[in-house]
Design a protein around this motif. Structure first.
Motif, mmCIF file in Angstrom:
data_model
loop_
_atom_site.group_PDB
_atom_site.id
_atom_site.type_symbol
_atom_site.label_atom_id
_atom_site.label_comp_id
_atom_site.label_asym_id
_atom_site.label_seq_id
_atom_site.Cartn_x
_atom_site.Cartn_y
_atom_site.Cartn_z
ATOM 1 N N LYS A 178 0.890 -1.074 -0.173
ATOM 2 C CA LYS A 178 0.001 0.121 -0.070
ATOM 3 C C LYS A 178 0.720 1.055 0.047
ATOM 4 O O LYS A 178 0.442 2.162 -0.490
ATOM 5 C CB LYS A 178 -0.621 0.084 1.016
ATOM 6 C CG LYS A 178 -2.381 0.920 1.173
ATOM 7 C CD LYS A 178 -3.530 0.304 2.102
ATOM 8 C CE LYS A 178 -4.313 1.119 2.343
ATOM 9 N NZ LYS A 178 -5.171 0.224 2.618
ATOM 10 N N TYR A 179 1.842 1.229 0.840
ATOM 11 C CA TYR A 179 2.754 2.125 1.221
ATOM 12 C C TYR A 179 3.390 2.341 0.480
ATOM 13 O O TYR A 179 4.115 3.844 -0.630
ATOM 14 C CB TYR A 179 3.580 2.102 2.228
ATOM 15 C CG TYR A 179 2.762 2.505 3.886
ATOM 16 C CD1 TYR A 179 1.823 4.099 3.747
ATOM 17 C CD2 TYR A 179 3.067 2.204 4.999
ATOM 18 C CE1 TYR A 179 1.510 4.064 4.333
ATOM 19 C CE2 TYR A 179 1.693 2.421 5.809
ATOM 20 C CZ TYR A 179 1.443 3.016 5.622
ATOM 21 O OH TYR A 179 0.301 3.538 7.152
ATOM 22 N N ARG A 180 4.291 1.459 -0.929
ATOM 23 C CA ARG A 180 4.930 1.275 -2.415
ATOM 24 C C ARG A 180 4.113 1.892 -3.359
ATOM 25 O O ARG A 180 4.366 3.637 -3.815
ATOM 26 C CB ARG A 180 5.253 0.161 -2.666
ATOM 27 C CG ARG A 180 6.624 -0.120 -1.852
ATOM 28 C CD ARG A 180 7.512 -1.197 -2.651
ATOM 29 N NE ARG A 180 6.416 -1.979 -2.502
ATOM 30 C CZ ARG A 180 6.546 -3.332 -1.352
ATOM 31 N NH1 ARG A 180 6.676 -2.745 -0.303
ATOM 32 N NH2 ARG A 180 5.731 -4.096 -1.699
ATOM 33 N N LEU B 241 1.442 4.542 17.726
ATOM 34 C CA LEU B 241 1.527 3.293 17.526
ATOM 35 C C LEU B 241 0.874 3.109 16.213
ATOM 36 O O LEU B 241 0.023 4.160 15.713
ATOM 37 C CB LEU B 241 0.620 2.570 18.813
ATOM 38 C CG LEU B 241 1.276 3.083 20.032
ATOM 39 C CD1 LEU B 241 0.008 2.450 20.680
ATOM 40 C CD2 LEU B 241 2.130 1.889 20.698
ATOM 41 N N ALA B 242 1.305 2.832 15.119
ATOM 42 C CA ALA B 242 1.420 2.848 13.978
ATOM 43 C C ALA B 242 1.412 3.884 13.412
ATOM 44 O O ALA B 242 -0.317 4.014 12.992
ATOM 45 C CB ALA B 242 -0.189 1.663 14.098
ATOM 46 N N SER B 243 2.259 4.224 13.583
ATOM 47 C CA SER B 243 2.110 5.670 12.486
ATOM 48 C C SER B 243 1.740 6.065 12.189
ATOM 49 O O SER B 243 1.714 6.984 10.795
ATOM 50 C CB SER B 243 3.622 5.920 12.878
ATOM 51 O OG SER B 243 4.580 5.989 12.648
ATOM 52 N N ILE C 90 6.319 3.924 15.674
ATOM 53 C CA ILE C 90 5.844 2.720 15.138
ATOM 54 C C ILE C 90 5.478 1.969 14.293
ATOM 55 O O ILE C 90 4.666 2.772 14.256
ATOM 56 C CB ILE C 90 6.560 1.542 17.001
ATOM 57 C CG1 ILE C 90 6.782 2.133 18.117
ATOM 58 C CG2 ILE C 90 5.933 0.174 16.940
ATOM 59 C CD1 ILE C 90 6.916 1.462 19.176
ATOM 60 N N ASP C 91 6.028 1.825 13.731
ATOM 61 C CA ASP C 91 4.721 0.886 12.422
ATOM 62 C C ASP C 91 5.786 -0.548 12.072
ATOM 63 O O ASP C 91 6.973 -1.193 11.591
ATOM 64 C CB ASP C 91 4.631 1.794 11.008
ATOM 65 C CG ASP C 91 3.464 1.417 10.803
ATOM 66 O OD1 ASP C 91 2.062 2.049 10.509
ATOM 67 O OD2 ASP C 91 3.460 0.625 9.211
ATOM 68 N N ILE C 92 4.931 -1.542 11.202
ATOM 69 C CA ILE C 92 5.291 -2.123 10.796
ATOM 70 C C ILE C 92 6.097 -2.550 9.312
ATOM 71 O O ILE C 92 6.775 -3.304 8.665
ATOM 72 C CB ILE C 92 4.135 -3.935 10.874
ATOM 73 C CG1 ILE C 92 4.758 -5.588 11.088
ATOM 74 C CG2 ILE C 92 3.452 -3.357 9.602
ATOM 75 C CD1 ILE C 92 3.524 -6.465 10.793
HETATM 76 C C1 LIG Z 1 -4.862 2.547 8.511
HETATM 77 S S1 LIG Z 1 -3.158 2.927 9.092
HETATM 78 C C2 LIG Z 1 -3.095 4.619 10.033
HETATM 79 C C3 LIG Z 1 -1.483 5.134 10.365
HETATM 80 C C4 LIG Z 1 -1.378 6.075 10.605
HETATM 81 N N1 LIG Z 1 -2.020 6.401 12.063
HETATM 82 C C5 LIG Z 1 -2.706 7.564 10.141
HETATM 83 O O1 LIG Z 1 -3.286 7.598 10.755
HETATM 84 O O2 LIG Z 1 -2.509 8.201 9.222
HETATM 85 C C6 LIG Z 1 -2.366 1.444 10.054
HETATM 86 C C7 LIG Z 1 -1.200 1.678 9.887
HETATM 87 O O3 LIG Z 1 -1.056 0.346 11.185
HETATM 88 C C8 LIG Z 1 0.345 -0.155 10.542
HETATM 89 N N2 LIG Z 1 -0.022 -1.791 11.337
HETATM 90 C C9 LIG Z 1 -0.889 -2.838 10.947
HETATM 91 N N3 LIG Z 1 -0.714 -3.922 11.585
HETATM 92 C C10 LIG Z 1 0.473 -3.418 12.653
HETATM 93 C C11 LIG Z 1 1.432 -4.624 13.534
HETATM 94 N N4 LIG Z 1 0.911 -5.730 13.905
HETATM 95 N N5 LIG Z 1 2.655 -3.562 13.983
HETATM 96 C C12 LIG Z 1 2.702 -2.481 13.742
HETATM 97 N N6 LIG Z 1 2.112 -1.751 12.381
HETATM 98 C C13 LIG Z 1 1.118 -1.544 12.673
HETATM 99 C C14 LIG Z 1 0.143 -0.007 9.200
HETATM 100 O O4 LIG Z 1 1.250 -0.357 8.917
HETATM 101 C C15 LIG Z 1 -0.483 1.292 8.839
HETATM 102 O O5 LIG Z 1 0.789 2.350 8.871
#
Ligand SMILES: C[S@@+](CC[C@H](N)C(=O)[O-])C[C@H]1O[C@@H](n2cnc3c(N)ncnc32)[C@H](O)[C@@H]1O
Length: 196
Positions: free
Chosen positions: A12-14, A45-47, A66-68
């Motif tokens: 998705k990000y690429r 969290l999950a930035s 932090i993000d995956i």
């Molecule tokens: C809908 S996006 C939200 C991004 C950001 N917080 C925002 O509001 O724009 C969800 C994020 O969760 C991350 N994510 C999903 N599963 C994860 C995990 N198990 N550990 C860390 N990050 C995760 C994804 O990579 C993605 O960046």
């Protein structure tokens, strides 16, 4: 490691970065409640691409994001450098991640729901620290395509964080909110609470 999530979000990000889709601006609920003294320690969290993390860094906070998805964090690093902002970035799977105890002045979490983290969030906040969250909510009114398991139940955060002082809580349904496109009807919940 949540391989499927990592692959899904990486792709998705690429795509977003190749097509130069600009990230959204930082979240209004966050702006309303981010009332921290200078040098506060904030965890995002999950930035994702980190518009909220960048906003918090621009407000003189020390931010850990932090993000995956490493693709998102590389882009965030470049963006931060171009704005002369400093953030600590961690590529990690939040499904199996432990947070330091009594460490953060604020934990923020936008559009990511991982119920296993609620205990870690509570533990990692200092007394007086804020938890600020906004994400999808399950209601009968909305037709959002978001998977049910990524939606909060009504009043779920109030119940989960009932030991916190709740500063504000909103549930709403309308077009043009949340991360989905503007033609999508969504329900969301927004929470701001202080650890006692
Ligand atoms: C809908 S996006 C939200 C991004 C950001 N917080 C925002 O509001 O724009 C969800 C994020 O969760 C991350 N994510 C999903 N599963 C994860 C995990 N198990 N550990 C860390 N990050 C995760 C994804 O990579 C993605 O960046």
């Amino acid at each position: 490691m949540s391989i499927a999530e990592k692959t899904k979000w990486g792709k998705k990000y690429r795509g977003k970065l190749q097509n130069k889709i600009p990230p959204k601006i930082h979240n209004e609920w966050l702006e309303k409640w981010s009332t921290f003294p200078d040098n506060a320690r904030i965890l995002d969290l999950a930035s994702g691409l980190g518009t909220n993390a960048l906003y918090m860094a621009s407000q003189r906070n020390n931010v850990v994001a932090i993000d995956i998805a490493e693709e998102a964090l590389f882009a965030l690093k470049r963006n931060a450098l171009s704005k002369d902002l400093n953030l600590d970035l961690v590529v990690a799977d939040l499904d199996c991640f432990f947070l330091p105890e009594n460490y953060f002045d604020g934990v923020i979490c936008f559009y990511y729901l991982n119920r296993n983290l609620f205990g870690e969030i509570r533990k990692s906040l200092k007394s007086g620290g804020l938890f600020i969250m906004e994400t999808y909510l399950h209601t009968d009114e909305n037709n959002s395509a978001v998977n049910q398991r990524y939606k909060l139940k009504q009043k779920e955060l109030l119940l989960e964080f009932r030991d916190f002082e709740v500063l504000d809580y909103v549930e709403e349904t309308c077009y043009g909110i949340a991360l989905e496109d503007n033609n999508q009807l969504n329900s969301i919940a927004k929470f701001c609470g202080r650890k006692r």
